[in-house]
Design an enzyme around this catalytic site. Structure first.
Site, PDB file in Angstrom:
ATOM      1  N   ARG A   1       0.825  -1.208   0.000  1.00 21.39           N
ATOM      2  CA  ARG A   1       0.000   0.000   0.000  1.00 21.39           C
ATOM      3  C   ARG A   1       0.859   1.259   0.000  1.00 21.39           C
ATOM      4  O   ARG A   1       0.596   2.194  -0.760  1.00 21.39           O
ATOM      5  CB  ARG A   1      -0.962  -0.002   1.184  1.00 21.39           C
ATOM      6  CG  ARG A   1      -2.038  -1.075   1.074  1.00 21.39           C
ATOM      7  CD  ARG A   1      -2.939  -1.098   2.268  1.00 21.39           C
ATOM      8  NE  ARG A   1      -2.154  -1.368   3.473  1.00 21.39           N
ATOM      9  CZ  ARG A   1      -2.524  -1.041   4.704  1.00 21.39           C
ATOM     10  NH1 ARG A   1      -3.662  -0.424   4.924  1.00 21.39           N
ATOM     11  NH2 ARG A   1      -1.760  -1.327   5.726  1.00 21.39           N
TER      12      ARG A   1
ATOM     13  N   ASN B   1      -6.145  -2.683   1.703  1.00 21.54           N
ATOM     14  CA  ASN B   1      -6.187  -4.130   1.813  1.00 21.54           C
ATOM     15  C   ASN B   1      -7.634  -4.587   1.796  1.00 21.54           C
ATOM     16  O   ASN B   1      -8.521  -3.897   2.296  1.00 21.54           O
ATOM     17  CB  ASN B   1      -5.534  -4.608   3.115  1.00 21.54           C
ATOM     18  CG  ASN B   1      -4.025  -4.504   3.084  1.00 21.54           C
ATOM     19  OD1 ASN B   1      -3.405  -4.405   2.038  1.00 21.54           O
ATOM     20  ND2 ASN B   1      -3.416  -4.531   4.255  1.00 21.54           N
TER      21      ASN B   1
END
Length: 91
Positions: free
Chosen positions: A20, A38
């Site tokens: 990320r 996520n």
């Protein structure tokens, strides 16, 4: 140059490997907006918006990800343009 958005789901070993944060850094470096988060099934979801060439370059980067990632698949769909204000990591 046209502005577009691409919505992606990245599969493989992509959680817990800084995916990320690296995706956010890549997006910002390319002048893109959107978000990354996520998903509970182990994938990473990404919305990429901006200039068409930069969006497709970022989409190609998703197949690599950070060095610790092992990407097995990237599912992508072209979406209507949305003017996000930044590229953020979502929880």
């Amino acid at each position: 140059m046209a502005k577009i958005c691409v919505h992606c789901f990245v599969s493989g070993r992509v959680q817990g490997v800084f995916f990320r944060r690296e995706a956010q850094a890549e997006g910002l470096a390319r002048g893109l907006n959107g978000w990354v988060r996520n998903v509970s099934d182990g994938r990473v979801e990404v919305m990429i918006c901006g200039e068409e060439a930069a969006v497709y370059a970022m989409q190609a980067w998703l197949w690599e990800g950070p060095s610790a990632a092992k990407v097995s698949n990237v599912e992508s769909a072209l979406m209507p343009f949305e003017a996000f204000q930044q590229f953020e990591v979502r929880n």
